[in-house]
Scaffold this active site. Structure first.
Site, PDB file in Angstrom:
ATOM      1  N   GLY A 294       5.947   4.491   3.170  1.00  0.00           N
ATOM      2  CA  GLY A 294       6.383   4.793   4.392  1.00  0.00           C
ATOM      3  C   GLY A 294       7.661   5.452   4.439  1.00  0.00           C
ATOM      4  O   GLY A 294       8.170   6.124   3.377  1.00  0.00           O
ATOM      5  N   SER A 295       8.418   5.694   5.378  1.00  0.00           N
ATOM      6  CA  SER A 295       9.848   6.071   5.682  1.00  0.00           C
ATOM      7  C   SER A 295      10.750   5.372   4.835  1.00  0.00           C
ATOM      8  O   SER A 295      10.685   4.139   4.592  1.00  0.00           O
ATOM      9  CB  SER A 295      10.117   6.334   6.977  1.00  0.00           C
ATOM     10  OG  SER A 295      10.606   5.001   7.415  1.00  0.00           O
TER      11      SER A 295
ATOM     12  N   GLY B 277      11.336   1.128   4.858  1.00  0.00           N
ATOM     13  CA  GLY B 277      11.633   0.618   3.439  1.00  0.00           C
ATOM     14  C   GLY B 277      12.787  -0.101   3.533  1.00  0.00           C
ATOM     15  O   GLY B 277      12.756  -1.351   2.952  1.00  0.00           O
TER      16      GLY B 277
ATOM     17  N   GLU C 239       7.354   2.909  -1.782  1.00  0.00           N
ATOM     18  CA  GLU C 239       7.119   4.449  -1.993  1.00  0.00           C
ATOM     19  C   GLU C 239       7.581   4.956  -0.635  1.00  0.00           C
ATOM     20  O   GLU C 239       6.951   4.641   0.439  1.00  0.00           O
ATOM     21  CB  GLU C 239       5.653   4.939  -2.322  1.00  0.00           C
ATOM     22  CG  GLU C 239       5.659   6.083  -2.313  1.00  0.00           C
ATOM     23  CD  GLU C 239       3.923   6.754  -2.549  1.00  0.00           C
ATOM     24  OE1 GLU C 239       3.973   7.645  -2.370  1.00  0.00           O
ATOM     25  OE2 GLU C 239       3.409   6.070  -3.393  1.00  0.00           O
TER      26      GLU C 239
END
Length: 458
Positions: free
Chosen positions: A203-204, A208, A225
């Protein structure tokens, strides 16, 4: 009870409604997973491989239905839906094929220590918790002996459910794989649960950080990621026709909404004009429209909010001097305050513009002229992200030499926007941490346990 409503970008209408799990239901799912783990971790890897193979067979058999559901949830043109299923199959089958070798004991065979038996065993991590739909994490985690709970993106809730159906059909024991639709608050509570041993999130960067913050109450690892601003460098000796075809697709496939989409391009001045002309001509051939129409090659973005974010990036860049090369009138379906957005190519851009430094995740690409390899290297590295980067050249020695200077997780030559399951999928800087895929992916889903046995006591 709280509801989760998924709005389809195709018509901006509700497509799926799901009831969110209560805190009590979340806790019970965690307990069930922990109980299932005690038996699953003892199942031989060979048997886990057999079940995962059956899972892939069952999943791929539903390709046509899955493709249409993806279109309605994400807006991706239906003609490209099977590609996602094929990619899922490729990664899952590869990780399954290397599981027995990748998870076997590591024997220590020093000849200078007779009378000892030493080896390192890769033990599962109590259980694993992937956040977003990712075959990169789910199948390897199960192969490694973990149990998994998947919290699916609210935009694609059916993906988790289809996974569960295929696992059941494959004969996976109850509660080894579960999914939950839950609120952010309950997600945070679940991450903090003492039974959670690993978190995998896609995600963003902001997301994170929140995951990392929630997990920081325990000494556990996280696989993250996050964002990307993947660059491409077109060298003076590139095959221009081939390069243009690949980079247009790498920039605009799925309306630019791919984790490793090309988001900025640097072109050597010797081939810049030729590259720009061909790139623009090919971009104009996209057909924006209803993604359920098999002739459509560019569908809507996943949300109107996402499209407006990219439109604002473009408008701001143009106000700062960027030049747009695509007339939106060529794409009559492009309408503000809708997720339908035409592709855009910008020149006269620089790194003072957000469109060249901030993740767009949409159908826009900025292209800059460079005069040397050194300038290209400097600009490619001038980013907070480092997921993938690519060079387009006929010189593999130069590609490797330049690749050694680039801060990135994956370095491509004459290719982009692809995950090779045989290679480690990693990111650097704000693109995240950890590793999925390849034989190294199993190392992040297990923990080493050393055995030191003295066989002779006299």
């Amino acid at each position: 009870m709280s509801k989760q409503i998924t709005i389809s970008p195709v018509d901006n209408k509700p497509y799926v409604t799901r009831t969110l799990a209560t805190t009590e239901e979340v806790n019970k799912a965690i307990e069930r997973s922990n109980i299932a783990f005690q038996a699953w971790k003892k199942v031989p890897v060979k048997e886990r491989v057999q079940i995962m193979t059956k899972f892939v067979d069952a999943f791929v058999a539903k390709k046509e239905d899955l493709s249409k559901e993806l279109t309605l949830q994400m807006g991706r043109p239906i003609k490209y839906g099977p590609n996602e299923i094929n990619g899922t199959e490729e990664r899952a089958r590869y990780m399954t094929s290397i599981a027995e070798e990748g998870l076997k004991d590591v024997e220590i065979t020093d000849s200078d220590k007779p009378g000892f038996k030493r080896f390192i065993r890769k033990e599962p991590l109590a259980w694993n918790y992937p956040y977003l739909i990712s075959i990169n994490g789910v199948v390897p985690a199960l192969l490694a002996g973990n149990t998994v709970i998947l919290k699916q993106s609210s935009q694609t809730p059916l993906c988790a459910e289809r996974f569960a159906e295929a696992f059941k059909e494959a004969g996976l024991p109850d509660n080894v794989f579960q999914f939950l639709h839950m609120s952010h608050i309950d997600t945070e509570k679940a991450i903090k649960n003492p039974l959670i041993a690993y978190i995998n999130f896609t995600g963003s960067v902001e997301g994170g950080r929140e995951i990392q913050k929630a997990a920081s109450t325990k000494f556990i690892a996280t696989g993250l990621e996050l964002g990307g601003k993947d660059p491409a460098y077109v060298r003076h000796d590139a095959d221009i026709d081939y390069t243009v075809e690949q980079l247009v697709d790498g920039s605009f496939f799925n309306s630019g909404q791919c984790c490793c989409a090309i988001e900025r391009i640097y072109v050597h001045e010797k081939v810049y004009e030729k590259f720009i002309q061909k790139f623009v001509d090919l971009t104009k051939q996209y057909k924006l429209g209803d993604p359920l129409n098999p002739d459509t090659t560019l569908g809507p973005m996943v949300r109107t909010k996402a499209a407006e974010f990219v439109r604002n990036q473009i408008e701001e860049a143009v106000n700062q001097g960027a030049k747009p090369l695509i007339e939106t009138a060529l794409f009559p379906q492009d309408k503000k305050q809708t997720p339908y957005m035409a592709p855009q190519v910008l020149v006269n851009v620089n790194h003072s513009m957000r469109v060249m430094t901030e993740e767009s995740f949409g159908p826009v690409i900025g292209i800059m002229k460079v005069s040397s390899d050194e300038e290209a290297i400097r600009l490619m590295n001038d980013s907070e992200f480092g997921l993938t980067a690519s060079i387009w050249t006929k010189d593999p020695d130069a590609a490797v030499a330049i690749g050694n200077e680039i801060d990135t997780g994956t370095w491509f030559m004459n290719r982009c926007d692809y995950l090779d399951p045989a290679l480690a999928w990693v990111g650097v800087k704000n693109s995240g941490r950890g590793c999925t895929l390849s034989k190294f992916g199993f190392d992040y889903l297990t923990r080493p346990k050393s055995f030191h046995l003295k066989l002779v006591t006299k």
